[in-house]
Design an enzyme around this catalytic site. Structure first.
Site, PDB file in Angstrom:
ATOM      1  N   HIS A 162     -13.804 -16.054   5.838  1.00 12.79           N
ATOM      2  CA  HIS A 162     -13.555 -16.149   4.398  1.00 12.79           C
ATOM      3  C   HIS A 162     -14.565 -17.001   3.627  1.00 12.79           C
ATOM      4  CE1 HIS A 162     -10.862 -20.024   4.664  1.00 12.79           C
ATOM      5  NE2 HIS A 162     -11.813 -20.041   5.562  1.00 12.79           N
ATOM      6  N   HIS A 163     -15.576 -17.548   4.290  1.00 11.39           N
ATOM      7  CA  HIS A 163     -16.620 -18.276   3.557  1.00 11.39           C
ATOM      8  C   HIS A 163     -17.826 -17.400   3.240  1.00 11.39           C
ATOM      9  CE1 HIS A 163     -14.405 -21.913   4.017  1.00 11.39           C
ATOM     10  NE2 HIS A 163     -14.552 -21.973   5.325  1.00 11.39           N
ATOM     11  N   CYS A 164     -17.834 -16.172   3.724  1.00 19.03           N
ATOM     12  CA  CYS A 164     -18.959 -15.268   3.487  1.00 19.03           C
ATOM     13  C   CYS A 164     -18.645 -14.330   2.323  1.00 19.03           C
ATOM     14  CB  CYS A 164     -19.256 -14.444   4.740  1.00 19.03           C
ATOM     15  SG  CYS A 164     -20.724 -13.400   4.592  1.00 19.03           S
TER      16      CYS A 164
END
Length: 355
Positions: A162-164
């Protein structure tokens, strides 16, 4: 109204531009019906000559979860689905060509995975040993989306990067699997799925999908995270529709109350057709990156709360495992999955109900 029409026009144009990529994809080719809508691949684990141990993430977590579930006789290898690797044409549905090209440089990958020494590894090995497992997990998330639509629920024993976002990676996340999963569901189930909800319960803010869906009113993001830790992405917070910021060392009672209250409110108001559940276990007490105080039983109750709400409302839900930096995470995830089964929230060969 004019702005909204222009936004929808851009989304429709984007879908048309991606039509060839969707048509060419193998990620929805399941290869026969299996007993359990669970996705895994033996190559999910990461091994790059030991340098992966320079990062606190347990890169053998996914294989451990699978092995525990096998040992507990939930399923056999033949009864679950094998993930397919996301091809470049699949990834281009979300990612820019320039971003994918940047991953051909080991130094760029080293920055994303926060392991500086990886910059000195030949990229051919970085591709094979690190990025291929990430592409397999990304493909697994997309496949799990289809399975959730067919069975009412699904699990990818991996994913949750979820950080990309479309144009950059970070925080050990190289591909935006949640965004890609949702793009596939919205394309292939047009007329059935018009509204998608992301429930992100990882300890960290999900800034990747926050950025990707910031201007897409079809996707509602509910994010419950520790406000005191990485990534502190102020811009991406604009993409969170229900932002639940918690302080460090939040305990079980406070955590479950915050999730339950906000989840019920949002489900009632947004009424989604499909849910992606990002089930990070870095909220576990003792996780030095998550810095929360949630017990193993608290995580099990959290997952039960999610599935009770989704299954009770007949909303297809896909669960991805996301973050979790302690060696104990794998067993807790497996225990939670077994608990969901024992309580009847997940069962084999379930047919999805229409809303």
């Amino acid at each position: 109204m004019c702005l909204l029409r222009n936004r929808r026009h851009c989304m429709e144009k984007e879908d048309k531009d991606n039509l060839l990529h969707f048509t060419k994809s193998n990620l929805y080719k399941l290869g026969g019906r299996k007993k359990w809508p669970i996705v895994y691949h033996p190559e999910y684990n990461i091994s790059v000559f030991g340098i992966e141990k320079c990062h606190p993430f347990d890169v053998e977590k996914w294989g451990k979860i699978h092995n525990i579930l096998i040992e507990k006789k939930l399923y056999t290898d033949e009864e679950i689905y094998v993930a397919q690797e996301a091809a470049e044409s699949d990834l281009l549905i979300v990612h820019s060509k320039s971003y994918l090209n940047s991953l051909k440089w080991s130094a760029a990958v080293a920055r994303i995975v926060e392991v500086p020494v990886a910059a000195f590894i030949p990229n051919i090995l970085v591709q094979r040993k690190f990025l291929r497992p990430m592409r397999l997990q990304t493909g697994g998330s997309v496949m799990a989306g289809k399975l959730a639509m067919e069975h009412g629920w699904s699990l990818n024993i991996g994913g949750g990067f979820h950080h990309c976002c479309a144009t950059k990676g970070g925080g050990f996340c190289t591909y935006a699997d949640i965004t890609l999963l949702i793009k596939f569901v919205l394309h292939h189930y047009r007329g059935v799925v018009g509204k998608v909800m992301i429930v992100d319960l990882d300890a960290h803010q999900g800034n990747g999908h926050g950025r990707d869906f910031m201007d897409d009113d079809r996707v509602f993001v509910m994010d419950v995270y520790n406000r005191d830790i990485y990534p502190h992405d102020g811009f991406a917070k604009r993409g969170i529709n229900r932002k639940v910021e918690l302080p460090s060392r939040t305990n079980d009672a406070e955590y479950l109350q915050a999730i339950g209250t906000n989840l019920q409110q949002v489900l009632a108001s947004f009424n989604p057709d499909f849910i992606v559940y990002n089930a990070g276990t870095d909220v576990l007490a003792g996780d030095r990156l998550g810095n929360m105080q949630i017990s193993a039983q608290g995580i099990i109750k959290r997952d039960e709360l999610m599935f009770r709400e989704c299954r009770g409302r007949s909303i297809p839900v896909v669960m991805v495992t996301s973050g979790g930096y302690q060696l104990s995470s794998a067993k807790i995830i497996a225990d939670s999955i077994m608990s969901l089964h024992e309580k009847g929230f997940i069962t084999p060969t379930t047919t999805a109900k229409s809303k």
